[in-house]
Design an enzyme around this catalytic site. Structure first.
Site, PDB file in Angstrom:
ATOM      1  NE  ARG A  76      42.910  21.518   3.481  1.00 26.74           N
ATOM      2  CZ  ARG A  76      42.119  20.736   4.223  1.00 26.74           C
ATOM      3  NH1 ARG A  76      41.235  21.276   5.006  1.00 26.74           N
ATOM      4  NH2 ARG A  76      42.221  19.426   4.139  1.00 26.74           N
ATOM      5  NE  ARG A 102      34.705  19.647   1.046  1.00 24.53           N
ATOM      6  CZ  ARG A 102      35.619  19.690   2.005  1.00 24.53           C
ATOM      7  NH1 ARG A 102      36.206  20.829   2.304  1.00 24.53           N
ATOM      8  NH2 ARG A 102      35.967  18.597   2.671  1.00 24.53           N
ATOM      9  CG  HIS A 171      34.885  24.712   6.443  1.00 22.73           C
ATOM     10  ND1 HIS A 171      36.164  25.179   6.656  1.00 22.73           N
ATOM     11  CD2 HIS A 171      34.849  23.525   7.090  1.00 22.73           C
ATOM     12  CE1 HIS A 171      36.842  24.330   7.403  1.00 22.73           C
ATOM     13  NE2 HIS A 171      36.069  23.328   7.693  1.00 22.73           N
ATOM     14  CG  ASP A 214      36.814  20.655  15.176  1.00 17.63           C
ATOM     15  OD1 ASP A 214      37.116  19.678  14.464  1.00 17.63           O
ATOM     16  OD2 ASP A 214      35.797  21.365  14.992  1.00 17.63           O
ATOM     17  CD  GLU A 273      34.356  25.550  10.061  1.00 14.05           C
ATOM     18  OE1 GLU A 273      33.547  24.602  10.008  1.00 14.05           O
ATOM     19  OE2 GLU A 273      35.555  25.393  10.344  1.00 14.05           O
TER      20      GLU A 273
HETATM   21  O1  TA6 Z   1      34.858  22.409  10.425  1.00 15.88           O
HETATM   22  C1  TA6 Z   1      35.854  21.767  11.168  1.00 15.88           C
HETATM   23  C2  TA6 Z   1      36.173  20.449  10.484  1.00 15.88           C
HETATM   24  O2  TA6 Z   1      35.052  19.611  10.456  1.00 15.88           O
HETATM   25  C3  TA6 Z   1      37.352  19.807  11.196  1.00 15.88           C
HETATM   26  O3  TA6 Z   1      36.922  18.767  12.017  1.00 15.88           O
HETATM   27  C4  TA6 Z   1      38.250  19.371  10.039  1.00 15.88           C
HETATM   28  O4  TA6 Z   1      37.832  18.136   9.506  1.00 15.88           O
HETATM   29  C5  TA6 Z   1      37.989  20.540   9.077  1.00 15.88           C
HETATM   30  O5  TA6 Z   1      36.573  20.692   9.137  1.00 15.88           O
HETATM   31  C6  TA6 Z   1      38.590  20.331   7.714  1.00 15.88           C
HETATM   32  O6  TA6 Z   1      37.714  19.629   6.928  1.00 15.88           O
HETATM   33  P1  TA6 Z   1      38.201  19.305   5.418  1.00 15.88           P
HETATM   34  O7  TA6 Z   1      37.275  18.283   4.918  1.00 15.88           O
HETATM   35  O8  TA6 Z   1      38.134  20.612   4.682  1.00 15.88           O
HETATM   36  O9  TA6 Z   1      39.628  18.823   5.550  1.00 15.88           O
END
Ligand code: TA6
Length: 301
Positions: A76, A102, A171, A214, A273
């Site tokens: 994270r 990942r 991301h 988002d 992203e």
């Molecule tokens: O990129 C935005 C997103 O798709 C959000 O909708 C949320 O799900 C975020 O990514 C976090 O994704 P993760 O799988 O890292 O918890």
């Protein structure tokens, strides 16, 4: 998960003062890259840039204090690689959000350095496990290199006999001093889709964050700037391989719902992203390649 031997990695790929490997949390092998303009750390698990610190600046990337470092779980923070799907799996909700790249151990292919740059190259190829979930032969290579910026290049090669279509994204979780005191420039007048509601909108002026956000933007140029008044810093992003960029902050409720994320950590991060998401999905014929790139440069605001 069996990790490669750190001593062997250092012997084969290390260079004192420039490239070194160490065992991180839970024994994950981590590469530390250094050059005169900065340093970064990359986990071989996930092909995951964990941190980046330009010379004369503080950390650029956010890493949750609650992040897991377990096989099969996403890290994270840092720069997760989303591939071969961005967001939820299009058909099977039992599959992990943002794909499996990942969640896999990447192979270390090469390291190299010059007076100006330090580079790491990793690869992930299809396996029996990946083919069960995504029935294609592929090679994914990730280049991470430091010059006066942090640079990433993710190349997908279709090694199958059939065409395949994928979505993907970098991301990155950028560290901010206070989410209430940042603005994203370069999105003015850009159309966006609110990924929470499906509604379409158009950005007026700089983007400031005051709620769960988002959004899938189509910026006028493949670049933007994150101005952080608290850190007195500007992060200049430039990307290629897509014309889309997702902006995400979970805000209060979503932060509380995430076990690997502190309740108040939403105030310290913002995700910008570059992504081949939505209509920017990529289709490759056998033997074809596609590259997604991102560079990040910190300057004093
Ligand atoms: O990129 C935005 C997103 O798709 C959000 O909708 C949320 O799900 C975020 O990514 C976090 O994704 P993760 O799988 O890292 O918890």
């Amino acid at each position: 998960m069996n990790y490669p031997d750190i001593a062997i990695l250092n012997q084969r790929f290390g260079t004192p003062g420039r490239i070194a490997f160490r065992a991180g949390e839970a024994g994950l092998p981590i590469a530390a890259l250094v050059n005169k303009a900065g340093s970064c750390e990359v986990s071989l698990y996930g092909g995951h840039v964990l941190g980046y610190r330009p010379t004369g600046h503080g950390p650029v990337l956010f890493l949750s204090k609650h992040s897991l470092f377990e096989p099969g779980k996403p890290i994270r923070g840092g720069v997760p690689i989303c591939w071969p799907w961005f967001g939820p799996h299009p058909d099977d909700k039992a599959q992990p959000v943002h794909g499996f790249a990942r969640l896999n151990q990447w192979e270390l292919r090469a390291t190299e350095y010059t007076s100006e740059t330090t580079e790491l190259r990793l690869a992930l190829t299809d396996s029996e496990l990946t083919r069960r979930v995504w029935p294609y032969a592929f090679e994914l290579t990730l280049r991470v290199w430091l010059d006066d910026k942090l640079n990433l290049e993710l190349t997908t090669e279709n090694r199958d006999a059939r065409p395949f279509t994928f979505t993907q994204g970098f991301h990155p979780y950028f560290l901010v001093r206070d989410i209430a005191a940042v603005a994203v420039h370069g999105l003015a007048n850009a159309p966006f889709v609110n990924r929470l509601t499906g509604e379409h909108g158009r950005q007026e002026g700089a983007l400031v964050i005051g709620a769960e956000t988002d959004r899938l933007y189509t910026p006028p140029e493949p670049r933007c700037a994150l101005l952080d008044a608290g850190l007195k810093r500007t992060l200049a992003l430039a990307f290629s391989g897509t014309d889309k960029m997702v902006v995400w902050n979970p805000w209060i409720e979503k932060a509380r719902a995430m076990k690997d994320f502190g309740d108040d950590e939403y105030t310290r991060m913002l995700c910008l992203e570059p992504a081949n998401a939505g209509e920017a999905a990529v289709t490759l014929a056998p033997g074809q390649r596609h590259a997604l790139t991102l560079s990040v440069q910190a300057t004093l605001a």
